[in-house]
Design a protein around this motif. Structure first.
Motif, PDB file in Angstrom:
ATOM      1  N   UNK A  48      -3.459   4.542   5.309  1.00  0.00           N
ATOM      2  CA  UNK A  48      -3.496   4.021   3.944  1.00  0.00           C
ATOM      3  C   UNK A  48      -4.939   3.962   3.440  1.00  0.00           C
ATOM      4  N   UNK A  49      -5.127   4.069   2.128  1.00  0.00           N
ATOM      5  CA  UNK A  49      -6.473   3.852   1.582  1.00  0.00           C
ATOM      6  C   UNK A  49      -6.751   2.351   1.495  1.00  0.00           C
TER       7      UNK A  49
ATOM      8  N   UNK B 217       0.009  -0.191  -3.794  1.00  0.00           N
ATOM      9  CA  UNK B 217       1.429   0.083  -3.651  1.00  0.00           C
ATOM     10  C   UNK B 217       2.273  -0.548  -4.746  1.00  0.00           C
ATOM     11  N   UNK B 218       3.595  -0.581  -4.546  1.00  0.00           N
ATOM     12  CA  UNK B 218       4.513  -1.091  -5.563  1.00  0.00           C
ATOM     13  C   UNK B 218       4.355  -2.580  -5.860  1.00  0.00           C
ATOM     14  N   UNK B 219       3.808  -3.336  -4.884  1.00  0.00           N
ATOM     15  CA  UNK B 219       3.695  -4.783  -5.043  1.00  0.00           C
ATOM     16  C   UNK B 219       2.270  -5.250  -4.751  1.00  0.00           C
TER      17      UNK B 219
ATOM     18  N   UNK C 209       0.827  -1.205   0.000  1.00  0.00           N
ATOM     19  CA  UNK C 209       0.000   0.000   0.000  1.00  0.00           C
ATOM     20  C   UNK C 209       0.864   1.258   0.000  1.00  0.00           C
ATOM     21  N   UNK C 210       0.213   2.370  -0.285  1.00  0.00           N
ATOM     22  CA  UNK C 210       0.887   3.663  -0.231  1.00  0.00           C
ATOM     23  C   UNK C 210      -0.097   4.726   0.231  1.00  0.00           C
TER      24      UNK C 210
ATOM     25  N   UNK D  36       3.439  10.912  -2.217  1.00  0.00           N
ATOM     26  CA  UNK D  36       3.083   9.521  -2.474  1.00  0.00           C
ATOM     27  C   UNK D  36       1.937   9.514  -3.469  1.00  0.00           C
ATOM     28  N   UNK D  37       0.767   9.029  -3.026  1.00  0.00           N
ATOM     29  CA  UNK D  37      -0.410   9.096  -3.898  1.00  0.00           C
ATOM     30  C   UNK D  37      -0.778  10.549  -4.177  1.00  0.00           C
TER      31      UNK D  37
END
Length: 559
Positions: free
Chosen positions: A201-202, A224-226, A80-81, A95-96
């Motif tokens: 986080x969302x 997120x990235x993964x 997540x981000x 970030x987002x």
């Protein structure tokens, strides 16, 4: 061919290939052979960019609303981000949210147009509003332990405590799909840092009708990235690069695989054999009795550094014998922290006499001089015996009952617990049993006050003393002690509402005095050092000032 014959044939072929490989490796001296193996391994890793780690415990959850531990949060940071991120130096970066404006207590965040969920849906401001209000919703089960971390937002606490029932009064609103407006109760200098924290986080709105969404890779939609691809309980967890992530071009790893093994010696053995690329805290452990040898064997791979994190024990203040403050003080004064560090923990930790560690902004001699004679009372065996006698009398007890100290399964926790229990026996005559528990069960027992003494540790969620102090308010989901104190709550509220840093620190210092000096709710033991092994070909592992791990930007380089 039957199954038995097939297995025999496969075994013989494997054995033969091993012999042939060994013969081939004997064509040079030992030094060149080892170097060649290392090069081959790192070249292979660089080619497929698969990073291998171990988790010393099962993540209790991968729901950002429920996370409260280092293992869960380390995994969540890959999945997540938040609106903001922390860079390698601990600075807040977009970030987002690609940009934002602040005007007093109001923040307006502008989300990236290319921010997407792992299923391809756009990440919207409504997803953030939904996620934050889900954390605060009193109907959310189980109650999120970090709900109080959102109390900086206008009417968040009132909504969480059912003093208001209209969620629209909470100061977070999606103006449109890409604009989020947040109104705070008071100006908060570290609020942007909070928006990078897991509780902020969302979450994808598909979670509404699926309470088990976060345990299943097919329903865990992340931004997120993964993305989560495999989670075999008690064995392994795997994440793969998400091609939907807005900054995917700067994510080098293709995959992160994590074994789940709670034996520290096994983790180091796996690292030495090349099965792991990283070992140690904050997601794993290195046996304390191996630190000295590792310093000489792999000096360039071992790092030990101080972090803003505190190791301590909790007392259950609601049950005998620890409902008596003098007995809690007796157990605290009966230990010798430096002896524990010199003989048991062995990693250059600092003795802790308070909750808030060095390394946090504003923590200097003006906040608390770290001296056991002037802070919260020096260690004193004779005074401990006197306090125990007085405490037993006040409690109507003639002797101490049987006591159990619980800790989460970990060799290092066990060694320390046994040493402390021995000190308690020698000084106080206390009969204390130690009991290890699986991480999720351990956290649940602490939360339910199903213990007498329990191991605990806490690292900063943001760079301010408040991250430690507000844990022990009467409304905190992280207060696992039964301690409730109106004056303590009042001081925390004063610090929340003040923009004067000197006044804030004074209020937090008074609160810490109440917690430890006056009530001895916790027994501080030491300030952590982060102990980690990292292979030379691994680049850009981030362990921040608080010991939080970020491996999202790791690169595996050719030897």
């Amino acid at each position: 061919m039957n199954r038995k014959k097939l297995l025999v044939l496969v075994t013989l072929l494997l054995a033969l290939s091993t012999v042939l490989a060994a013969c081939g490796q004997n064509n040079g001296n030992a030094g060149s052979t080892n170097q060649g193996n290392a090069g081959t391994q790192s070249d292979k890793l660089a080619a497929d960019q698969t990073f291998h780690i171990n988790l010393a415990s099962e993540p209790p959850t991968l729901d950002p609303a429920q996370s409260q531990d280092n293992v869960s949060s380390a995994v969540l940071r890959t999945l997540f981000e938040g609106l903001t991120l922390k860079d390698k130096d601990g600075n807040i970066v977009p970030g987002v949210a690609e940009k934002w404006e602040q005007k007093g207590k109001e923040y307006t965040f502008h989300l990236r147009s290319d921010a997407k969920w792992s299923n391809g849906d756009p990440v919207t401001a409504k997803d953030f509003e939904f996620a934050w209000k889900r954390v605060l919703d009193p109907a959310t089960v189980p109650a999120p332990p970090y709900a109080y971390q959102l109390y900086y937002i206008k009417n968040a606490q009132a909504y969480n405590e059912k003093k208001i029932t209209d969620a629209s009064q909470v100061g977070v609103k999606a103006v449109d799909d890409k604009t989020l407006k947040v109104t705070l109760e008071n100006e908060t200098p570290y609020f942007l840092g909070l928006t990078s924290f897991t509780t902020y986080y969302p979450v994808h709105q598909s979670v509404k009708n699926n309470p088990k969404w976060a345990a299943d890779p097919s329903t865990l939609i992340s931004n997120g990235p993964f993305k989560l691809t495999t989670w075999t309980t008690g064995q392994a967890l795997e994440v793969e690069k998400s091609d939907k992530y807005w900054d995917a071009k700067n994510i080098t790893l293709n995959k992160i695989t994590a074994s789940i093994v709670d034996q520290a010696a096994t983790e180091v053995s796996s690292y030495k054999s090349g099965q792991l690329d990283l070992a140690g805290q904050p997601i794993g452990e290195i046996p304390t009795d191996q630190i000295a040898s590792l310093k000489s064997e792999v000096p360039n791979e071992l790092t030990i550094k101080g972090i803003a994190s505190t190791y301590y024990y909790l007392f259950n203040t609601t049950t005998k014998p620890f409902d008596n403050v003098k007995i809690r003080q007796a157990f605290t004064k009966a230990i010798n922290r430096q002896a524990l560090i010199d003989n048991v923990t062995l990693a250059n930790q600092l003795p802790a006499f308070g909750l808030v560690p060095p390394g946090i902004k504003g923590v200097d001699k003006a906040y608390r001089e770290e001296n056991p004679d002037t802070v919260y009372g020096k260690e004193d065996a004779n005074e401990a015996k006197t306090l125990l006698t007085e405490g037993l009398k006040e409690s109507g007890l003639t002797k101490l009952p049987k006591i159990t100290l619980i800790y989460n399964t970990n060799d290092n926790h066990k060694k320390l617990a046994l040493a402390i229990v021995d000190m308690w026996k020698q000084t106080l005559g206390a009969e204390v049993t130690v009991q290890n528990q699986e991480w999720g069960v351990f956290l649940q027992n602490r939360r339910n006050l199903n213990y007498q003494v329990a191991r605990a540790g806490f690292g900063a969620d943001y760079d301010d003393p408040m991250t430690f102090i507000d844990m022990f308010t009467s409304t905190s989901g992280n207060n696992d002690t039964g301690f409730k104190n109106a004056e303590y709550d009042k001081l925390v509220k004063e610090a929340y509402s003040s923009n004067d840093n000197k006044a804030r620190n004074a209020a937090m210092k008074k609160a810490e005095d109440i917690l430890i000096k006056d009530n001895q709710v916790i027994l501080p033991i030491y300030y952590y050092t982060n102990i980690q092994l990292v292979k030379p070909y691994v680049k850009d592992v981030i362990v921040d000032y608080a010991g939080q791990l970020d491996i999202t930007r790791v690169k595996l380089m050719e030897h």
